[in-house]
Design a protein around this motif. Structure first.
Motif, PDB file in Angstrom:
ATOM      1  N   SER A  92       0.978  -1.030   0.062  1.00  0.00           N
ATOM      2  CA  SER A  92      -0.282   0.515  -0.631  1.00  0.00           C
ATOM      3  C   SER A  92       0.738   1.050  -0.211  1.00  0.00           C
ATOM      4  N   MET A  93       2.032   1.611  -0.288  1.00  0.00           N
ATOM      5  CA  MET A  93       3.171   2.261  -0.707  1.00  0.00           C
ATOM      6  C   MET A  93       3.250   3.249  -1.712  1.00  0.00           C
ATOM      7  N   THR A  94       3.117   4.618  -1.672  1.00  0.00           N
ATOM      8  CA  THR A  94       2.959   5.412  -2.762  1.00  0.00           C
ATOM      9  C   THR A  94       4.459   5.823  -2.180  1.00  0.00           C
ATOM     10  N   LEU A  95       4.434   6.740  -1.398  1.00  0.00           N
ATOM     11  CA  LEU A  95       6.178   7.436  -1.624  1.00  0.00           C
ATOM     12  C   LEU A  95       7.308   6.851  -1.188  1.00  0.00           C
ATOM     13  N   GLY A  96       6.530   5.814  -0.090  1.00  0.00           N
ATOM     14  CA  GLY A  96       7.637   4.946   0.881  1.00  0.00           C
ATOM     15  C   GLY A  96       8.544   4.395  -0.210  1.00  0.00           C
ATOM     16  N   LYS A  97       7.920   3.582  -1.708  1.00  0.00           N
ATOM     17  CA  LYS A  97       8.383   3.106  -2.497  1.00  0.00           C
ATOM     18  C   LYS A  97      10.346   3.889  -2.724  1.00  0.00           C
ATOM     19  N   THR A  98       9.576   5.397  -3.033  1.00  0.00           N
ATOM     20  CA  THR A  98      10.612   5.967  -3.959  1.00  0.00           C
ATOM     21  C   THR A  98      11.311   6.679  -3.174  1.00  0.00           C
ATOM     22  N   LEU A  99      11.067   6.455  -1.498  1.00  0.00           N
ATOM     23  CA  LEU A  99      12.504   6.706  -0.139  1.00  0.00           C
ATOM     24  C   LEU A  99      12.969   5.568  -0.167  1.00  0.00           C
TER      25      LEU A  99
ATOM     26  N   ILE B 107      15.841   5.439  -2.879  1.00  0.00           N
ATOM     27  CA  ILE B 107      16.782   5.787  -2.729  1.00  0.00           C
ATOM     28  C   ILE B 107      17.683   5.832  -1.998  1.00  0.00           C
ATOM     29  N   ILE B 108      16.938   5.292  -0.946  1.00  0.00           N
ATOM     30  CA  ILE B 108      17.334   4.476   0.228  1.00  0.00           C
ATOM     31  C   ILE B 108      18.907   3.694  -0.700  1.00  0.00           C
ATOM     32  N   LEU B 109      18.048   2.485  -0.859  1.00  0.00           N
ATOM     33  CA  LEU B 109      19.018   1.639  -1.523  1.00  0.00           C
ATOM     34  C   LEU B 109      20.436   1.719  -2.980  1.00  0.00           C
ATOM     35  N   ILE B 110      20.097   3.407  -3.416  1.00  0.00           N
ATOM     36  CA  ILE B 110      21.266   3.601  -4.608  1.00  0.00           C
ATOM     37  C   ILE B 110      21.586   4.263  -3.369  1.00  0.00           C
TER      38      ILE B 110
ATOM     39  N   LEU C  65      22.909   3.089  -0.305  1.00  0.00           N
ATOM     40  CA  LEU C  65      23.886   2.269  -0.246  1.00  0.00           C
ATOM     41  C   LEU C  65      24.792   1.614  -1.196  1.00  0.00           C
ATOM     42  N   PHE C  66      24.069   1.863  -2.076  1.00  0.00           N
ATOM     43  CA  PHE C  66      25.121   1.047  -2.880  1.00  0.00           C
ATOM     44  C   PHE C  66      26.414   1.741  -4.063  1.00  0.00           C
ATOM     45  N   ILE C  67      26.019   3.393  -3.938  1.00  0.00           N
ATOM     46  CA  ILE C  67      26.637   4.124  -3.415  1.00  0.00           C
ATOM     47  C   ILE C  67      28.146   4.019  -2.253  1.00  0.00           C
ATOM     48  N   ILE C  68      27.703   4.050  -1.346  1.00  0.00           N
ATOM     49  CA  ILE C  68      28.638   4.428  -0.630  1.00  0.00           C
ATOM     50  C   ILE C  68      29.273   3.117  -0.240  1.00  0.00           C
TER      51      ILE C  68
END
Length: 84
Positions: free
Chosen positions: A32-39, A42-45, A47-50
């Motif tokens: 049921s998430m809408t904004l949470g999926k985008t967030l 962003i978190i996964l991207i 972490l990948f960069i870090i």
């Protein structure tokens, strides 16, 4: 082939099982998430960069560069501070 998680829960776990309840809590929440999926994206991207990009450029393999194949001996001499 899509298998509904509710069917998997019915087959493999009892309905009153703790793990089944936790699974349904997170499954229903993410569905049921809408904004949470985008967030989360962003978190996964980030972490990948870090962990992938920054490690390659800023954290070289010090032991491999200085030990030249004798890692155990190099570490022992560094710990004991033996001077030749």
């Amino acid at each position: 082939m899509y298998i509904c998680p509710n069917i998997l829960c019915d087959i493999y776990m009892a309905k009153n099982n703790f793990f089944c309840k936790v699974f349904h809590l997170y499954y229903d929440g993410f569905r049921s998430m809408t904004l949470g999926k985008t967030l989360w994206a962003i978190i996964l991207i980030k972490l990948f960069i870090i962990f992938a990009v920054l490690k390659v450029f800023f954290f070289p393999n010090f032991l491999k560069e200085h030990a030249q194949g004798n890692e155990a001996e190099f570490v022992a001499t560094q710990l004991l501070d033996i001077k030749d």
